[in-house]
Design a protein around this motif. Structure first.
Motif, PDB file in Angstrom:
ATOM      1  N   ALA A 117     -39.347  28.480  13.123  1.00 39.47           N
ATOM      2  CA  ALA A 117     -38.978  27.160  13.641  1.00 39.47           C
ATOM      3  C   ALA A 117     -37.474  27.101  13.912  1.00 39.47           C
ATOM      4  O   ALA A 117     -37.037  26.638  14.968  1.00 39.47           O
ATOM      5  CB  ALA A 117     -39.385  26.072  12.654  1.00 39.47           C
TER       6      ALA A 117
ATOM      7  N   ASP B  50     -40.871  28.624   8.622  1.00 37.50           N
ATOM      8  CA  ASP B  50     -39.611  27.887   8.729  1.00 37.50           C
ATOM      9  C   ASP B  50     -38.581  28.680   9.532  1.00 37.50           C
ATOM     10  O   ASP B  50     -37.851  28.124  10.354  1.00 37.50           O
ATOM     11  CB  ASP B  50     -39.053  27.570   7.330  1.00 37.50           C
TER      12      ASP B  50
ATOM     13  N   ASP C 164     -32.002  22.563  16.122  1.00 34.24           N
ATOM     14  CA  ASP C 164     -31.773  21.115  16.017  1.00 34.24           C
ATOM     15  C   ASP C 164     -33.029  20.400  15.533  1.00 34.24           C
ATOM     16  O   ASP C 164     -32.980  19.556  14.636  1.00 34.24           O
ATOM     17  CB  ASP C 164     -31.347  20.542  17.376  1.00 34.24           C
ATOM     18  N   LEU C 165     -34.148  20.764  16.157  1.00 41.24           N
ATOM     19  CA  LEU C 165     -35.412  20.125  15.767  1.00 41.24           C
ATOM     20  C   LEU C 165     -35.774  20.511  14.334  1.00 41.24           C
ATOM     21  O   LEU C 165     -36.260  19.685  13.565  1.00 41.24           O
ATOM     22  CB  LEU C 165     -36.529  20.534  16.736  1.00 41.24           C
ATOM     23  N   ALA C 166     -35.514  21.776  13.976  1.00 35.73           N
ATOM     24  CA  ALA C 166     -35.808  22.228  12.617  1.00 35.73           C
ATOM     25  C   ALA C 166     -35.041  21.384  11.607  1.00 35.73           C
ATOM     26  O   ALA C 166     -35.579  20.973  10.580  1.00 35.73           O
ATOM     27  CB  ALA C 166     -35.461  23.709  12.465  1.00 35.73           C
ATOM     28  N   GLY C 167     -33.771  21.098  11.908  1.00 31.10           N
ATOM     29  CA  GLY C 167     -32.969  20.258  11.026  1.00 31.10           C
ATOM     30  C   GLY C 167     -33.536  18.855  10.940  1.00 31.10           C
ATOM     31  O   GLY C 167     -33.645  18.283   9.858  1.00 31.10           O
ATOM     32  N   ALA C 168     -33.947  18.311  12.086  1.00 33.81           N
ATOM     33  CA  ALA C 168     -34.510  16.957  12.101  1.00 33.81           C
ATOM     34  C   ALA C 168     -35.824  16.898  11.338  1.00 33.81           C
ATOM     35  O   ALA C 168     -36.237  15.831  10.893  1.00 33.81           O
ATOM     36  CB  ALA C 168     -34.708  16.484  13.547  1.00 33.81           C
ATOM     37  N   CYS C 169     -36.490  18.044  11.194  1.00 34.92           N
ATOM     38  CA  CYS C 169     -37.743  18.085  10.435  1.00 34.92           C
ATOM     39  C   CYS C 169     -37.489  18.246   8.935  1.00 34.92           C
ATOM     40  O   CYS C 169     -38.432  18.360   8.161  1.00 34.92           O
ATOM     41  CB  CYS C 169     -38.621  19.230  10.913  1.00 34.92           C
ATOM     42  N   GLY C 170     -36.227  18.318   8.547  1.00 38.76           N
ATOM     43  CA  GLY C 170     -35.922  18.398   7.123  1.00 38.76           C
ATOM     44  C   GLY C 170     -35.641  19.805   6.616  1.00 38.76           C
ATOM     45  O   GLY C 170     -35.438  19.999   5.421  1.00 38.76           O
ATOM     46  N   LEU C 171     -35.649  20.801   7.526  1.00 38.82           N
ATOM     47  CA  LEU C 171     -35.326  22.161   7.078  1.00 38.82           C
ATOM     48  C   LEU C 171     -33.812  22.288   6.922  1.00 38.82           C
ATOM     49  O   LEU C 171     -33.061  21.899   7.817  1.00 38.82           O
ATOM     50  CB  LEU C 171     -35.823  23.198   8.097  1.00 38.82           C
ATOM     51  N   VAL C 172     -33.390  22.843   5.798  1.00 39.29           N
ATOM     52  CA  VAL C 172     -31.957  23.014   5.554  1.00 39.29           C
ATOM     53  C   VAL C 172     -31.522  24.262   6.332  1.00 39.29           C
ATOM     54  O   VAL C 172     -31.563  25.387   5.827  1.00 39.29           O
ATOM     55  CB  VAL C 172     -31.663  23.136   4.055  1.00 39.29           C
ATOM     56  N   VAL C 173     -31.131  24.041   7.584  1.00 39.04           N
ATOM     57  CA  VAL C 173     -30.904  25.145   8.521  1.00 39.04           C
ATOM     58  C   VAL C 173     -29.866  26.165   8.024  1.00 39.04           C
ATOM     59  O   VAL C 173     -30.119  27.369   8.089  1.00 39.04           O
ATOM     60  CB  VAL C 173     -30.544  24.588   9.918  1.00 39.04           C
ATOM     61  N   PRO C 174     -28.706  25.729   7.518  1.00 37.58           N
ATOM     62  CA  PRO C 174     -27.723  26.733   7.081  1.00 37.58           C
ATOM     63  C   PRO C 174     -28.263  27.645   5.978  1.00 37.58           C
ATOM     64  O   PRO C 174     -27.960  28.839   5.951  1.00 37.58           O
ATOM     65  CB  PRO C 174     -26.555  25.896   6.555  1.00 37.58           C
TER      66      PRO C 174
END
Lengths: 239, 298
Positions: B181, B178, B187-197
Motif C-alpha cells: 500500500a 501495508d 499519501d493514501l496509506a498515511g490517510a488510512c492510518g499506516l505510519v508511513v515513516p
C-alpha cells in the motif's frame, strides 16, 4: 449544542507557504451531523479537506477534533484519532484486492475495535462478489464504495469525504448519498461536494466556499425553504 | 561440460539472486533502481569479515559464522537507513526520479571509496580452509561433474529460501500488504492510518538485511574487494528487470537465467563477453516484454 466534534477555526492552508488556497475558514461539525461544503471549481474545497486530514500545509488557525488540537498532526495520527479521510482521486489501492483494501482500513482503528467486513457489505452489498478482484479493475462507483468501506473499518467518529459522487452516474451517486444518509445516524460526516442537489437530500448544514473563504453557512432546512438562498448555492454547481 | 556449465550457472544465479532480492524489494517499495545497492552488499561483506575476525580474536571460532552474519546484516541495514534518512527520503518525497538515481549512484561511490580508505583496495578473504567440491548426486555416474562444496550448496539453498520468505512476507502477511500500500500510494496509506515513516524504515532495514546476507555469501565463496558488490549491480539489475520489476519469484528466475547465460558464455570460450550478457538480456526482454518475464503489465 456542546462543543463540536470537529471545529476548523480560522484555518489558512495551501501547498506553498505564503499562498494560501484556503483562508480564514471556520467550519464546525457536531455529533451525528452531516455538513456539506459546496463551492465552484478552485474554491479550495479539496484543499480544505486535505488540510483537515493533514496532507497539505496548515499555515495558521486551528483544527480541533474530539477534544484535541490536531492542527500539526501527521495524517496517520489524525486517522487513528478517528477522522477518516477519503480523497477524491486515487482513493483505492489499485494493486490490492478489494478485501485487502477493506482490511487495510483497520490500520486506523487504534483503540476503537474497528468494524467487520460484514458491516461494509451490509451497506454496499454489491462489493460481496468483488472481494477477490483487484481494486484497479473496478468501476468508479465501486471504487468509491471500497474507499468509504475501508474508512468505515476503523470505526471512525467522523468521515471526511472529498466529492464522493464525482464522475458517477446519477443512479450510483444516489446510492452513495443514500449510504451517507444511513451512516450519519451513527457518525459525523464532513462532505465536500459539487453536486448540490444530491448532497442537500442528506445534509444538515451547508457551507458555501468561494475563493478559499466561507461565503455562507446555513442550515439545510433554511436552504430548502428559501429559493434565493438555494440559488446562491446552486449557482456554484457546474451546469 | 554441459553439467558443469549448468552447475556453475546455478551457483552464479544463486549469488545473483541473493544480491537481487534486496534490490527487488527496494524497487517494489520505493519505485526507483537503487544504484547504491551494490555497495550495500559490499558493506555487508566487509562487516562479515570484521565480525568473523572479532570472533577469531576472542578465541571463539565457533561464533565466527553467527558473528559474521549479525555484523553483515546490521552494517548493511545501518548504511541503507542512513542513506535514506540523510538523502534519498527527501528526493523520493519530491518524486524527483532522476535526482534519486544520481544521488544513489553518488552514495554508492562514496561508500565504495570509504571502504577503500578503511580496508584498503586489496582483496581480503575470511581465511576459510579450502574445501573440496563433492558430487551432488554421488550415485549417478553421468552427473559426476556436478560438484559443489558445502558452502556453495548452502548459498544455493539460502537463495531459494530467502526468495520464498520475501515472497510470503510481501504477499501473505499484513506487513507485506501495508508495504504494498505504501509503495502504491504513500499519501493514501498515511490517510488510512499506516505510519508511513516507520514502514519505510522497516523496508530499508529489510533491504539491508538481504544485502548483508548477500555480502556474507560473497565472503563465504571467496575473497572480496571494495568493488565486489558494485560489480554485481548490473547483473542484479538485469535479473530484477528480466524477472519482472516487483515480482520476487521472477527475480529468482531472472537471476538463474542470467547466471546460466553468463556460465554458458564462459564455458563456450567467450569469457570476456560475460559482462555483455546481462545487458543483452535486459535489451532482449525489454524489447519483447517490457514488464519482464513474470511482471504484471502496468
Amino acid at each position: 449544542m456542546g462543543e463540536a466534534l470537529l471545529a476548523v477555526e480560522a484555518l489558512r492552508a495551501g501547498y506553498v507557504a505564503g499562498q494560501p488556497v484556503v483562508d480564514d475558514v471556520s467550519v464546525a461539525v457536531g455529533q451525528a451531523e452531516l455538513v456539506a461544503v459546496f463551492g465552484p471549481n478552485g474554491a479550495g474545497k479539496s484543499t480544505l479537506a486535505k488540510a483537515v486530514a493533514g496532507t497539505v500545509g496548515r499555515f495558521a488557525g486551528r483544527v480541533r477534533f474530539a477534544g484535541a488540537d490536531i492542527t500539526g498532526w501527521p495524517p496517520w495520527r489524525i486517522a487513528q484519532a478517528g477522522l477518516a479521510y477519503v480523497p477524491q482521486r486515487d482513493n483505492v489501492f489499485a494493486a490490492l484486492t478489494v478485501r485487502e483494501n477493506l482490511d487495510l482500513g483497520m490500520a486506523a482503528r487504534a483503540g476503537r475495535g474497528g468494524a467487520g467486513v460484514d458491516m461494509v457489505l451490509a451497506l454496499f452489498p454489491g462489493l460481496a462478489s468483488s472481494l477477490h478482484r483487484r481494486a484497479g479493475v473496478l468501476s468508479g462507483g465501486t471504487r468509491q464504495m471500497v474507499a468509504i468501506g475501508r474508512a468505515l473499518r476503523a470505526a471512525p467518529l467522523l468521515l471526511l469525504l472529498d466529492e464522493p459522487t464525482a464522475g458517477l452516474s446519477p443512479l450510483v451517486a444516489g446510492e452513495v448519498m443514500a449510504a451517507l444518509g444511513t451512516l450519519k445516524r451513527k457518525l459525523s460526516i464532513l462532505l465536500v461536494e459539487q453536486n448540490v442537489s444530491a448532497a442537500l437530500t442528506v445534509a444538515d448544514r451547508a457551507v458555501l466556499l468561494v475563493d478559499g473563504r466561507v461565503r455562507r453557512d446555513t442550515g439545510a432546512a433554511a436552504l430548502r425553504s428559501d429559493p434565493a438562498l438555494a440559488q446562491a448555492f446552486l449557482g456554484a454547481e457546474p451546469a | 561440460m554441459l553439467t558443469k556449465l549448468i552447475v556453475d550457472g546455478v551457483l552464479l544465479g544463486a549469488v545473483l539472486c541473493m544480491a537481487s532480492l534486496g534490490l527487488s524489494l527496494s524497487y517494489a517499495v520505493f519505485r526507483f533502481p537503487n544504484f547504491a545497492h551494490g555497495e550495500f552488499v559490499t558493506v555487508g561483506a566487509y562487516a562479515a569479515l570484521a565480525g568473523a575476525d572479532l570472533a577469531g580474536q576472542s578465541q571463539r571460532p565457533e561464533l565466527a559464522l553467527p558473528a559474521a552474519m549479525v555484523a553483515a546484516i546490521l552494517a548493511a541495514a545501518a548504511v541503507a537507513l542512513a542513506a535514506d534518512r540523510l538523502v534519498l527520503r527527501r528526493l523520493l518525497a519530491r518524486r524527483q526520479g532522476a535526482a534519486v538515481i544520481i544521488a544513489a549512484f553518488a552514495i554508492g561511490l562514496l561508500v565504495r571509496n570509504v571502504l577503500v580508505l578503511l580496508a584498503g583496495p586489496a582483496e581480503q578473504d575470511a581465511g576459510l580452509p579450502l574445501e573440496i567440491a563433492t558430487p551432488i548426486l554421488p550415485g549417478v555416474a553421468a552427473l559426476s561433474a556436478a560438484r559443489l562444496t558445502v558452502v556453495e550448496r548452502a548459498v544455493v539453498i539460502a537463495a531459494v529460501l530467502l526468495m520464498l520468505v520475501l515472497q510470503l512476507l510481501l504477499r501473505r502477511s499484513r506487513f507485506g500488504r501495508d508495504l504494498r500500500a505504501v509503495a502504491e500510494n504513500p499519501d493514501l496509506a498515511g490517510a488510512c492510518g499506516l505510519v508511513v515513516p516507520r514502514l519505510r524504515a522497516v523496508a530499508w532495514g529489510l533491504t539491508g538485511m538481504f544485502c548483508g546476507l548477500a555480502g556474507l555469501a560473497l565472503v563465504l565463496l571467496g575473497p572480496v574487494r571494495p568493488e565486489s558488490g558494485g560489480e554485481l549491480l548490473l547483473p542484479a539489475l538485469a535479473a530484477v528487470i528480466v524477472g519482472g520489476l516487483g515480482s520476487i519469484g521472477g527475480t529468482l528466475a531472472g537471476a538463474m537465467l542470467i547466471g546460466l547465460a553468463e556460465s554458458a558464455t564462459v564455458h563456450l570460450g567467450f569469457a570476456e563477453w560475460r559482462q555483455v550478457v546481462s545487458f543483452l538480456a535486459i535489451l532482449l526482454v525489454l524489447g519483447a516484454r517490457p514488464q519482464g518475464l513474470f511482471g504484471r503489465a502496468a
